[in-house]
Design a protein around this motif. Structure first.
Motif, PDB file in Angstrom:
ATOM      1  N   TYR A  16       0.872  -1.168   0.000  1.00 23.90           N
ATOM      2  CA  TYR A  16       0.000   0.000   0.000  1.00 23.90           C
ATOM      3  C   TYR A  16       0.912   1.221   0.000  1.00 23.90           C
ATOM      4  O   TYR A  16       1.672   1.434   0.937  1.00 23.90           O
ATOM      5  N   GLY A  82      -4.951  -5.144   6.344  1.00 29.52           N
ATOM      6  CA  GLY A  82      -5.742  -4.459   7.350  1.00 29.52           C
ATOM      7  C   GLY A  82      -5.072  -4.420   8.707  1.00 29.52           C
ATOM      8  O   GLY A  82      -5.306  -3.510   9.510  1.00 29.52           O
ATOM      9  N   ARG A  83      -4.210  -5.382   8.966  1.00 31.55           N
ATOM     10  CA  ARG A  83      -3.532  -5.430  10.260  1.00 31.55           C
ATOM     11  C   ARG A  83      -2.282  -4.553  10.282  1.00 31.55           C
ATOM     12  O   ARG A  83      -1.860  -4.090  11.338  1.00 31.55           O
ATOM     13  N   GLU A  85      -1.756  -1.582   8.564  1.00 29.62           N
ATOM     14  CA  GLU A  85      -1.957  -0.152   8.348  1.00 29.62           C
ATOM     15  C   GLU A  85      -2.204   0.584   9.667  1.00 29.62           C
ATOM     16  O   GLU A  85      -3.001   0.145  10.504  1.00 29.62           O
ATOM     17  N   GLY A  86      -1.509   1.714   9.866  1.00 33.08           N
ATOM     18  CA  GLY A  86      -1.633   2.471  11.097  1.00 33.08           C
ATOM     19  C   GLY A  86      -2.860   3.356  11.156  1.00 33.08           C
ATOM     20  O   GLY A  86      -3.454   3.544  12.222  1.00 33.08           O
ATOM     21  N   ASP A  87      -3.262   3.925  10.015  1.00 30.68           N
ATOM     22  CA  ASP A  87      -4.427   4.802   9.970  1.00 30.68           C
ATOM     23  C   ASP A  87      -5.698   3.965  10.159  1.00 30.68           C
ATOM     24  O   ASP A  87      -5.976   3.050   9.390  1.00 30.68           O
ATOM     25  N   GLU A  88      -6.481   4.315  11.164  1.00 30.55           N
ATOM     26  CA  GLU A  88      -7.647   3.483  11.513  1.00 30.55           C
ATOM     27  C   GLU A  88      -8.699   3.474  10.411  1.00 30.55           C
ATOM     28  O   GLU A  88      -9.294   2.438  10.114  1.00 30.55           O
ATOM     29  N   GLN A  91      -7.371   1.348   7.684  1.00 27.19           N
ATOM     30  CA  GLN A  91      -7.365  -0.028   8.166  1.00 27.19           C
ATOM     31  C   GLN A  91      -8.742  -0.668   8.015  1.00 27.19           C
ATOM     32  O   GLN A  91      -8.874  -1.797   7.538  1.00 27.19           O
ATOM     33  N   ASP A  92      -9.788   0.067   8.385  1.00 27.71           N
ATOM     34  CA  ASP A  92     -11.155  -0.451   8.248  1.00 27.71           C
ATOM     35  C   ASP A  92     -11.501  -0.703   6.783  1.00 27.71           C
ATOM     36  O   ASP A  92     -12.147  -1.701   6.440  1.00 27.71           O
ATOM     37  N   LEU A  94      -9.400  -1.404   4.305  1.00 28.45           N
ATOM     38  CA  LEU A  94      -8.651  -2.566   3.830  1.00 28.45           C
ATOM     39  C   LEU A  94      -9.273  -3.866   4.319  1.00 28.45           C
ATOM     40  O   LEU A  94      -9.386  -4.841   3.570  1.00 28.45           O
ATOM     41  N   LYS A  95      -9.689  -3.892   5.571  1.00 21.96           N
ATOM     42  CA  LYS A  95     -10.311  -5.100   6.122  1.00 21.96           C
ATOM     43  C   LYS A  95     -11.612  -5.422   5.388  1.00 21.96           C
ATOM     44  O   LYS A  95     -11.920  -6.590   5.129  1.00 21.96           O
TER      45      LYS A  95
END
Length: 265
Positions: A16, A82-83, A85-88, A91-92, A94-95
């Motif tokens: 990413y 998703g695990r 990535e630091g940006d929440e 991250q959501d 990507l998950k």
């Protein structure tokens, strides 16, 4: 001469790179296992898989018509992204997008099309206006042209807002025979002076066989969420029927575009 059936490669996302915080879909630049960069459209974004379907169908129709489109690929996204990535918020996203997504080859060094600085021929303008009327693409305006200038050629990007009827599928058969009033806001409308000639050419290229081949590329996984159809095949057939009906009735959106252009002159 008959076109070969379209084919899309599948790549695996390996890195990413950076988000593109434009619009509501939050696409991103990613690197894949073929070492190329792609603009990734996420199935977990706000418009879900419908934006990916519009991107795929719209892009491949444009390519069939001879317009410049970055290569479109299927892009597999591993749950591990998703695990990591630091940006929440990212991250959501990507998950929610684990699995099959859509990527467009990143045109490195391209610039956003400026209608005041870059001339467009009447033929090319008419071709792009015709395409967007067919697809009911509301997102090719002066505010957001969704076109890039790359290697001295005009490239079309981002068809995710096209085929907007499919967000509800209500009265979609009627939508197929409607004009496209929003063409009045099209960035190239004033230059689209040869729509009748383009119409004749494009209708000949978009044969029923070609439309079916393009729609057949849409994966089953993108056709299961909130689908009012009994099967993915029935869902695809609805897209085919819509497009075939719209092509047969192209005079409706041609006249609308011509009328809108006359009001600009």
């Amino acid at each position: 001469m008959e076109h070969r059936p379209p084919e899309l490669r599948t790549v695996n996302v390996t890195r990413y790179v950076t988000p593109l915080r434009e619009g509501g879909s939050m696409p991103a630049i990613v690197e894949a296992d073929d070492q190329f960069l792609y603009v990734l459209k996420f199935r977990g974004a706000g418009q879900g898989s419908k934006a990916l379907i519009a991107e795929l169908i719209g892009g491949e129709i444009a390519r069939t018509l001879g317009l410049k489109i970055p290569e479109i690929v299927f892009a597999e996204l591993d749950s591990a992204f998703g695990r990591m990535e630091g940006d929440e918020e990212i991250q959501d996203l990507l998950k929610a997008s684990t699995g099959l997504n859509l990527g467009l080859h990143y045109l490195s060094g391209s610039i956003t099309f400026d209608p005041l600085a870059i001339p467009v021929s009447p033929k090319l303008a008419s071709q792009i206006v015709w395409l967007d009327c067919l697809l009911m693409n509301v997102d090719r305006t002066t505010r957001n042209t969704n076109m890039l200038w790359w290697h001295k050629e005009l490239w079309l990007i981002d068809h995710g807002a096209a085929l907007y009827f499919h967000h509800s599928w209500q009265d979609w058969q009627k939508a197929a025979t409607k004009a496209f009033p929003m063409v009045k806001d099209h960035v190239l409308l004033q230059h689209a002076t040869v729509l009748n000639d383009v119409d004749q050419d494009f209708r000949a290229k978009l044969t029923p066989e070609r439309i079916r081949a393009i729609v057949s590329l849409v994966p089953d996984a993108w056709l299961t969420a909130d689908a009012p159809f009994e099967s993915p095949d029935a869902h695809r057939q609805a897209y085919v029927s819509f497009l075939e009906t719209r092509i047969v009735n192209s005079d409706l959106f041609i006249k609308e575009a011509q009328h809108a252009r006359e009001s600009l002159v």
